[in-house]
Design a protein around this motif. Structure first.
Motif, PDB file in Angstrom:
ATOM      1  N   ALA A  45      -6.421 -10.166  -8.341  1.00  0.00           N
ATOM      2  CA  ALA A  45      -6.410 -11.099  -9.474  1.00  0.00           C
ATOM      3  C   ALA A  45      -4.970 -11.388  -9.896  1.00  0.00           C
ATOM      4  O   ALA A  45      -4.617 -12.524 -10.233  1.00  0.00           O
ATOM      5  N   ILE A  46      -4.127 -10.368  -9.865  1.00  0.00           N
ATOM      6  CA  ILE A  46      -2.727 -10.544 -10.247  1.00  0.00           C
ATOM      7  C   ILE A  46      -1.994 -11.402  -9.214  1.00  0.00           C
ATOM      8  O   ILE A  46      -1.307 -12.379  -9.559  1.00  0.00           O
ATOM      9  N   SER A  47      -2.163 -11.056  -7.947  1.00  0.00           N
ATOM     10  CA  SER A  47      -1.431 -11.777  -6.910  1.00  0.00           C
ATOM     11  C   SER A  47      -1.916 -13.220  -6.778  1.00  0.00           C
ATOM     12  O   SER A  47      -1.106 -14.140  -6.594  1.00  0.00           O
ATOM     13  N   ILE A  48      -3.225 -13.450  -6.873  1.00  0.00           N
ATOM     14  CA  ILE A  48      -3.747 -14.813  -6.798  1.00  0.00           C
ATOM     15  C   ILE A  48      -3.304 -15.624  -8.009  1.00  0.00           C
ATOM     16  O   ILE A  48      -2.978 -16.813  -7.900  1.00  0.00           O
TER      17      ILE A  48
ATOM     18  N   LEU B  98       5.842 -13.955  -3.511  1.00  0.00           N
ATOM     19  CA  LEU B  98       5.529 -12.567  -3.879  1.00  0.00           C
ATOM     20  C   LEU B  98       4.029 -12.356  -4.000  1.00  0.00           C
ATOM     21  O   LEU B  98       3.495 -11.335  -3.545  1.00  0.00           O
ATOM     22  N   GLY B  99       3.324 -13.315  -4.612  1.00  0.00           N
ATOM     23  CA  GLY B  99       1.876 -13.216  -4.734  1.00  0.00           C
ATOM     24  C   GLY B  99       1.195 -13.236  -3.387  1.00  0.00           C
ATOM     25  O   GLY B  99       0.225 -12.502  -3.149  1.00  0.00           O
TER      26      GLY B  99
ATOM     27  N   LEU C   1      -1.620 -10.248   0.932  1.00  0.00           N
ATOM     28  CA  LEU C   1      -1.734  -9.893   2.344  1.00  0.00           C
ATOM     29  C   LEU C   1      -1.699  -8.382   2.567  1.00  0.00           C
ATOM     30  O   LEU C   1      -2.442  -7.844   3.399  1.00  0.00           O
ATOM     31  N   PHE C   2      -0.854  -7.675   1.810  1.00  0.00           N
ATOM     32  CA  PHE C   2      -0.617  -6.263   2.123  1.00  0.00           C
ATOM     33  C   PHE C   2      -1.418  -5.292   1.257  1.00  0.00           C
ATOM     34  O   PHE C   2      -1.487  -4.105   1.595  1.00  0.00           O
ATOM     35  N   THR C   3      -2.040  -5.767   0.166  1.00  0.00           N
ATOM     36  CA  THR C   3      -2.805  -4.865  -0.690  1.00  0.00           C
ATOM     37  C   THR C   3      -3.883  -4.083   0.062  1.00  0.00           C
ATOM     38  O   THR C   3      -4.047  -2.875  -0.160  1.00  0.00           O
TER      39      THR C   3
ATOM     40  N   VAL D  27     -12.125 -16.366  -1.259  1.00  0.00           N
ATOM     41  CA  VAL D  27     -13.261 -16.615  -2.158  1.00  0.00           C
ATOM     42  C   VAL D  27     -12.811 -16.519  -3.613  1.00  0.00           C
ATOM     43  O   VAL D  27     -13.148 -17.375  -4.446  1.00  0.00           O
ATOM     44  N   GLN D  28     -12.050 -15.482  -3.928  1.00  0.00           N
ATOM     45  CA  GLN D  28     -11.562 -15.333  -5.310  1.00  0.00           C
ATOM     46  C   GLN D  28     -10.599 -16.461  -5.685  1.00  0.00           C
ATOM     47  O   GLN D  28     -10.572 -16.903  -6.836  1.00  0.00           O
ATOM     48  N   LEU D  29      -9.839 -16.953  -4.719  1.00  0.00           N
ATOM     49  CA  LEU D  29      -8.972 -18.102  -4.978  1.00  0.00           C
ATOM     50  C   LEU D  29      -9.813 -19.318  -5.362  1.00  0.00           C
ATOM     51  O   LEU D  29      -9.461 -20.069  -6.280  1.00  0.00           O
ATOM     52  N   PHE D  30     -10.937 -19.520  -4.686  1.00  0.00           N
ATOM     53  CA  PHE D  30     -11.858 -20.601  -5.056  1.00  0.00           C
ATOM     54  C   PHE D  30     -12.298 -20.472  -6.517  1.00  0.00           C
ATOM     55  O   PHE D  30     -12.339 -21.461  -7.257  1.00  0.00           O
ATOM     56  N   TYR D  31     -12.645 -19.260  -6.931  1.00  0.00           N
ATOM     57  CA  TYR D  31     -13.135 -19.061  -8.293  1.00  0.00           C
ATOM     58  C   TYR D  31     -12.047 -19.365  -9.328  1.00  0.00           C
ATOM     59  O   TYR D  31     -12.325 -19.978 -10.363  1.00  0.00           O
ATOM     60  N   VAL D  32     -10.827 -18.922  -9.055  1.00  0.00           N
ATOM     61  CA  VAL D  32      -9.732 -19.199  -9.985  1.00  0.00           C
ATOM     62  C   VAL D  32      -9.527 -20.710 -10.111  1.00  0.00           C
ATOM     63  O   VAL D  32      -9.367 -21.248 -11.214  1.00  0.00           O
ATOM     64  N   LEU D  33      -9.563 -21.413  -8.985  1.00  0.00           N
ATOM     65  CA  LEU D  33      -9.384 -22.862  -9.010  1.00  0.00           C
ATOM     66  C   LEU D  33     -10.524 -23.550  -9.754  1.00  0.00           C
ATOM     67  O   LEU D  33     -10.300 -24.550 -10.467  1.00  0.00           O
ATOM     68  N   SER D  34     -11.745 -23.057  -9.620  1.00  0.00           N
ATOM     69  CA  SER D  34     -12.875 -23.641 -10.346  1.00  0.00           C
ATOM     70  C   SER D  34     -12.679 -23.511 -11.846  1.00  0.00           C
ATOM     71  O   SER D  34     -12.879 -24.475 -12.601  1.00  0.00           O
ATOM     72  N   GLY D  35     -12.299 -22.313 -12.295  1.00  0.00           N
ATOM     73  CA  GLY D  35     -12.058 -22.122 -13.721  1.00  0.00           C
ATOM     74  C   GLY D  35     -10.939 -23.010 -14.223  1.00  0.00           C
ATOM     75  O   GLY D  35     -11.027 -23.612 -15.302  1.00  0.00           O
ATOM     76  N   PHE D  36      -9.884 -23.146 -13.430  1.00  0.00           N
ATOM     77  CA  PHE D  36      -8.731 -23.970 -13.802  1.00  0.00           C
ATOM     78  C   PHE D  36      -9.149 -25.432 -13.977  1.00  0.00           C
ATOM     79  O   PHE D  36      -8.874 -26.067 -15.003  1.00  0.00           O
ATOM     80  N   ILE D  37      -9.815 -25.977 -12.954  1.00  0.00           N
ATOM     81  CA  ILE D  37     -10.162 -27.401 -12.966  1.00  0.00           C
ATOM     82  C   ILE D  37     -11.183 -27.718 -14.057  1.00  0.00           C
ATOM     83  O   ILE D  37     -11.048 -28.709 -14.788  1.00  0.00           O
ATOM     84  N   LEU D  38     -12.200 -26.886 -14.191  1.00  0.00           N
ATOM     85  CA  LEU D  38     -13.224 -27.161 -15.203  1.00  0.00           C
ATOM     86  C   LEU D  38     -12.646 -27.099 -16.609  1.00  0.00           C
ATOM     87  O   LEU D  38     -13.011 -27.908 -17.477  1.00  0.00           O
TER      88      LEU D  38
END
Length: 324
Positions: free
Chosen positions: A255-258, A232-233, A238-240, A56-67
């Motif tokens: 947020a850092i790893s994504i 690494l991300g 996965l392990f956090t 879900v957070q990956l979706f949000y990062v991609l939305s901010g990037f694309i917009l």
């Protein structure tokens, strides 16, 4: 949160199709975690499964990037802002409203206060303020509510960001972390903590992260981040959950790893078949996201799935993909 890459963005840089590939990864991750919640109790959940919730957070990062890539230089007057809002509205709402109707008549759940709830869902922005309404229709609608708040605030965020990047990033982090600390210290019950987790103030930093990554990554410059950072991300994501007990801290560390994953994914060598698969899923990710939980709930209503193994899981995934 999952519409295919806009044509204008493809024209600017055809190589940005990797963003849709990442959307495919995000969609499959979210579907996996939700279906596994049906198949396994928390005590018997397989190792690493909880990590897939970060889709879900990956979706949000991609939305901010694309917009940001698409609109950052276009906001100059009210007409542009109005056109932006209308475009986003008609991208998001048709399927969203249809799924709300499905939620109202579905036999597997009882919708609280159907009339008031429906009106709030139609307006989109207010329903998430009420704990009993935020996930009461189709389940994943909370993230549409968060995304639409970001759409509404996006022109303002861009305007401030272009003047003072540090202020925007610092404000987003301060809001998210202060809320997390207050909730962690003052709210003992899990449902209330979950409610605050589903709010735009918690998720805002992921949108801002997408904006920062889009701003700092020059299209067509030929500069690439080493693919090592993607691996690494991914490992960190996965392990956090197994290294940090607090779910709140897990979200913010992700947020850092994504960020590392998004910044470096285009440098990763991917076989053609995998790129095609992820691209196919990514361009359908929004419909998959809204469809898969109601489908899961209906299937479980007809044939209780917990303990029935991967056969039921696989059948539901294939059906969701075919409908989308």
């Amino acid at each position: 949160m999952g519409n295919r890459l806009p044509k204008a963005l493809n024209f600017m840089n055809e190589r940005l199709q990797w963003l849709d590939e990442l959307r495919g990864i995000a969609a499959l991750s979210v579907m996996f975690i939700h279906y596994d919640h049906l198949l396994h109790s928390p005590e018997s959940r397989p190792f690493l499964v909880e990590s897939f919730a970060r889709g879900v957070q990956l979706f949000y990062v991609l939305s901010g990037f694309i917009l940001y890539r698409l609109y950052s230089t276009q906001f100059g007057d009210w007409a542009v802002y109005r056109r932006f809002i209308l475009r986003r509205f008609f991208r998001v709402t048709p399927l969203f409203y249809f799924m709300i109707l499905i939620g109202l008549v579905a036999p597997y759940q009882k919708v609280p206060d159907p009339i008031v709830n429906s009106i709030l869902h139609i307006l989109i922005l207010p329903f998430g303020f009420f704990p009993k309404y935020i996930g009461s229709m189709i389940g994943p609608e909370w993230s549409v509510y968060v995304e639409c708040w970001f759409y509404a605030l996006f022109p303002l965020i861009v305007a401030v960001y272009r003047r003072n990047q540090t202020a925007v990033l610092g404000t987003a982090i301060a809001i998210s972390f202060s809320q997390a600390v207050i909730v962690f210290m003052a709210v003992p019950d899990a449902p209330t903590r979950t409610f605050f987790y589903l709010q735009p103030t918690t998720q805002l930093m992921f949108f801002i992260l997408g904006i920062v990554l889009a701003d700092r990554t020059e299209p067509g410059s030929g500069k690439r981040v080493s693919p090592v950072w993607f691996y690494l991300g991914t490992l960190a994501t996965l392990f956090t959950p197994y290294l940090v007990r607090s779910s709140t801290v897990q979200v913010y560390l992700s947020a850092i790893s994504i960020g590392l994953m998004v910044a470096s994914y285009s440098s990763v060598a991917r076989p053609a078949w995998l790129r095609s698969l992820l691209l196919w899923v990514g361009t359908r990710s929004y419909s998959l996201y809204l469809i898969h939980i109601p489908l899961l709930m209906l299937t479980d209503f007809v044939v209780p799935s917990r303990g029935n193994g991967v056969v039921v899981w696989g059948a539901q995934v294939l059906l969701a993909l075919s409908i989308a």
